[in-house]
Design an enzyme around this catalytic site. Sequence first.
Site, PDB file in Angstrom:
ATOM      1  N   CYS A  29       0.840  -1.195   0.000  1.00  0.00           N
ATOM      2  CA  CYS A  29       0.000   0.000   0.000  1.00  0.00           C
ATOM      3  C   CYS A  29       0.879   1.250   0.000  1.00  0.00           C
ATOM      4  O   CYS A  29       2.026   1.204   0.443  1.00  0.00           O
ATOM      5  CB  CYS A  29      -0.872   0.047   1.239  1.00  0.00           C
ATOM      6  N   ARG A  54       3.969   0.464  -7.310  1.00  0.00           N
ATOM      7  CA  ARG A  54       4.108  -0.599  -6.321  1.00  0.00           C
ATOM      8  C   ARG A  54       2.953  -1.586  -6.383  1.00  0.00           C
ATOM      9  O   ARG A  54       3.060  -2.695  -5.866  1.00  0.00           O
ATOM     10  CB  ARG A  54       4.149   0.023  -4.917  1.00  0.00           C
ATOM     11  N   TRP A 102      -3.960  -2.234  -1.211  1.00  0.00           N
ATOM     12  CA  TRP A 102      -3.924  -3.552  -1.828  1.00  0.00           C
ATOM     13  C   TRP A 102      -4.664  -4.494  -0.891  1.00  0.00           C
ATOM     14  O   TRP A 102      -4.248  -4.709   0.244  1.00  0.00           O
ATOM     15  CB  TRP A 102      -2.471  -3.974  -2.000  1.00  0.00           C
ATOM     16  N   ASN A 128      -0.478   0.846   6.309  1.00  0.00           N
ATOM     17  CA  ASN A 128       0.226  -0.065   5.411  1.00  0.00           C
ATOM     18  C   ASN A 128       0.703  -1.231   6.265  1.00  0.00           C
ATOM     19  O   ASN A 128       1.318  -1.003   7.296  1.00  0.00           O
ATOM     20  CB  ASN A 128       1.429   0.674   4.794  1.00  0.00           C
ATOM     21  N   GLY A 129       0.386  -2.463   5.874  1.00  0.00           N
ATOM     22  CA  GLY A 129       0.872  -3.606   6.645  1.00  0.00           C
ATOM     23  C   GLY A 129      -0.260  -4.458   7.157  1.00  0.00           C
ATOM     24  O   GLY A 129      -1.350  -4.481   6.577  1.00  0.00           O
ATOM     25  N   GLU A 506      17.836 -16.598 -13.829  1.00  0.00           N
ATOM     26  CA  GLU A 506      17.307 -15.261 -14.083  1.00  0.00           C
ATOM     27  C   GLU A 506      16.446 -15.262 -15.360  1.00  0.00           C
ATOM     28  O   GLU A 506      15.377 -14.669 -15.391  1.00  0.00           O
ATOM     29  CB  GLU A 506      18.463 -14.254 -14.193  1.00  0.00           C
ATOM     30  N   LYS A 510      12.506 -14.315 -15.395  1.00  0.00           N
ATOM     31  CA  LYS A 510      11.978 -13.221 -16.221  1.00  0.00           C
ATOM     32  C   LYS A 510      10.856 -13.732 -17.112  1.00  0.00           C
ATOM     33  O   LYS A 510       9.825 -13.106 -17.259  1.00  0.00           O
ATOM     34  CB  LYS A 510      13.125 -12.673 -17.069  1.00  0.00           C
ATOM     35  N   GLU A 513       7.716 -14.501 -14.967  1.00  0.00           N
ATOM     36  CA  GLU A 513       7.110 -13.278 -14.426  1.00  0.00           C
ATOM     37  C   GLU A 513       6.323 -12.508 -15.480  1.00  0.00           C
ATOM     38  O   GLU A 513       5.237 -12.021 -15.222  1.00  0.00           O
ATOM     39  CB  GLU A 513       8.216 -12.316 -13.958  1.00  0.00           C
ATOM     40  N   HIS A 529      19.255 -36.507 -14.490  1.00  0.00           N
ATOM     41  CA  HIS A 529      18.865 -37.095 -13.201  1.00  0.00           C
ATOM     42  C   HIS A 529      17.384 -36.881 -12.909  1.00  0.00           C
ATOM     43  O   HIS A 529      16.963 -36.984 -11.764  1.00  0.00           O
ATOM     44  CB  HIS A 529      19.735 -36.521 -12.076  1.00  0.00           C
ATOM     45  N   LYS A 622       6.238  -4.575  -6.553  1.00  0.00           N
ATOM     46  CA  LYS A 622       7.634  -4.168  -6.689  1.00  0.00           C
ATOM     47  C   LYS A 622       8.414  -4.315  -5.397  1.00  0.00           C
ATOM     48  O   LYS A 622       9.546  -4.748  -5.387  1.00  0.00           O
ATOM     49  CB  LYS A 622       7.683  -2.712  -7.170  1.00  0.00           C
TER      50      LYS A 622
HETATM   51  C1  F6R Z   1      12.396 -10.226 -10.315  1.00  0.00           C
HETATM   52  C2  F6R Z   1      12.456  -9.304  -9.188  1.00  0.00           C
HETATM   53  C3  F6R Z   1      12.375  -9.903  -7.819  1.00  0.00           C
HETATM   54  C4  F6R Z   1      13.274  -9.145  -6.840  1.00  0.00           C
HETATM   55  C5  F6R Z   1      13.055  -9.678  -5.420  1.00  0.00           C
HETATM   56  C6  F6R Z   1      13.972  -9.011  -4.420  1.00  0.00           C
HETATM   57  O1  F6R Z   1      12.315  -9.559 -11.531  1.00  0.00           O
HETATM   58  O2  F6R Z   1      12.525  -8.117  -9.341  1.00  0.00           O
HETATM   59  O3  F6R Z   1      12.657 -11.259  -7.830  1.00  0.00           O
HETATM   60  O4  F6R Z   1      14.594  -9.305  -7.234  1.00  0.00           O
HETATM   61  O5  F6R Z   1      11.723  -9.472  -5.030  1.00  0.00           O
HETATM   62  O6  F6R Z   1      13.758  -7.629  -4.415  1.00  0.00           O
HETATM   63  P1  F6R Z   1      14.888  -6.634  -3.913  1.00  0.00           P
HETATM   64  O7  F6R Z   1      16.038  -6.735  -4.845  1.00  0.00           O
HETATM   65  O8  F6R Z   1      14.240  -5.291  -3.914  1.00  0.00           O
HETATM   66  O9  F6R Z   1      15.268  -7.094  -2.532  1.00  0.00           O
END
Ligand code: F6R
Length: 627
Positions: A29, A54, A102, A128-129, A506, A510, A513, A529, A622
């Site tokens: 939030c 966010r 949220w 928030n929380g 990675e 990606k 996601e 395996h 985010k």
């Molecule tokens: C993937 C991504 C997430 C963040 C993870 C940690 O694209 O962005 O996997 O890497 O949530 O976030 P931070 O780096 O902010 O601790």
Amino acid sequence: MPYSHPSTFMAVFPCEAVHARGRGVFFVCGIMGYVGPRPAVEVLIGGLRRLEYRGYDSAGIALGMAQGIHLVKRAGPLRVLWEELEQNPPPPAGMGIGHTRWATHGGVSDENAHPHLDCHERIAVVHNGIIENAAALRIELESRGHRLRSETDSELVAHLLEEAPGDLLHRLQAVANRCEGAYALLAFDLADPNRLCAVRRTSPIAIGFTENEVFVASGAIALAPWLKRCIYLDDGEMADLRPGHADIFRLHDLAPVQKAFHEVSVSGDLPDAGRHKLFFRKELFEQPAAWRSVMQGRLDEAGSVDLSDTGLTHETLSAVQRVLFLAMGSSLHASQMAVERLQQFAQLPAEAHLSSEFRDTRTFLEPSTLVVAVSQSGETIDTLAALRHARALGATVVGLVNAPGSTIARESDYVFDLRAGAEISVASTKAFTTQAVALDLLASALAAAHGRGPNIESLSALRAAPTIAEDFLEEFRLPNDLVERCAQAPGVIFLGRGQDLSLAREGSLKLKELSYVWSEAFAAGELKHGPLALVDATVPVIVCATDSRHAVKLRNSLAEATARGAYGVSIGADLNATMHIALPIHDATAAYLIGTLPLQLLAVAVAETRGCTIDQPRNLAKSVTVE
Ligand code: F6R
């Protein structure tokens, strides 16, 4: 329909999605508050727009005026709230609080949106929380005759404030002591005009003021249009805010606390993806500049690394005998790459741990172990908790973050600022690769401090990487066949060894996601395996091969997959794949960075083909600030 306002609304960007990432329940939030001579509604909406990325599902504002509280709340994007405010302009007010919610306790509805009011509609609260003992508090309040209008845990705070004795600060202190959980609260009371009070337990709060106004928000990014400096509440702190003043106290005894000011380093303009249309693409293309920025002043032409801006001295680094990385998601992948680098450059033992697992371990940390908390946001709760656990065990911690004012930065002994610029797309691009560059620098500095290095070839390849990446991004065209196959595949397998295993992870993250295509990364050696059972002609197998030392073994693994009909793809070394993506550099350090680019481009292209909401993927947020 675009929405605009002459002074605060400078651009338009989408805000429809509702998202959550990671394990358990967590919240993103946004909180905004203001007291001063400007129309509070403009400041609140302007700040909330900067927090939109966010993720949220409803929004609201409460304006405090002598005649009462003007409350407007709407489910849906902020635009819906703004349209309502345009159609029915609120009376002028210089004090208010706003929120993007949220949904957790209670569905997405106007009523459940924040702010929440007490029975007499004199007190307004945003939250928030999570309040963990909400069920018990609700029963208690209802038994005392309080009229609760929503299903939220947040509304309880307004009613608890109504009952508590004393002025607003003392009442908020009493209420915070009754609420269990992790949260940030911001409130005002008409009985106490021109005053906001806030409390922080885990969820971030940034505060700033001018001579005759005060601002508060859940992130400095929301303060940027108005302020150059801000202070951050730490856990267990309260703020008493009036125009021109911010008095900070300890929550448990209200002892005053002196706070340092931090620079608000982000731009005041609203983020704009410009010609790239998507923040993901924009940030992908910003990577070369971000790498230059993280190397600026830290790596010279002769290959010497100077990390003095982080506070890390030669003496500190030479005492390090082991390195432990703590991170989640993409930050963990960068850390896993760095483990390779530490072993290779500095010949030091290193481990990368998922923060969420580390925080519950009983690991022994020697004083010579350097802990590196890797987090682009600097607010990830799992990494913060792991950092605190490591510090409690006596470790020295480096916070490697893209937000130098963040909680992880403030709680670390040393701060390595990534300087990658704001990353708005939920899925990380430039923060991830910039972490990789920063960790290469850290590994090189450790190598030098231990009399091992410098690895001139790798460091000069690193310096050249931004220019090579720019050329690559200009010339590279992703094969359509690959995009189509991945878009239609029941699943995609990524393989790698050594640094390429972290790259494979990675690439897989990606892809899933952004495009929601099921994908998984395996160590190439693991294929036969078990995972080989998944392979058939419908499953593309993408092998990351940026470190040519492993090319022979990777070629064998790919051959095992293609022999079962798989569509094989290689990135980096030529592995006789059906589709080969060559990289314009051979040094493994730089090839890792350049090799990330086709994986990111693939993820976004597959997501576009499948019509996904790329900048804000479903269910993701985010910044994961509460469990
Ligand atoms: C993937 C991504 C997430 C963040 C993870 C940690 O694209 O962005 O996997 O890497 O949530 O976030 P931070 O780096 O902010 O601790």
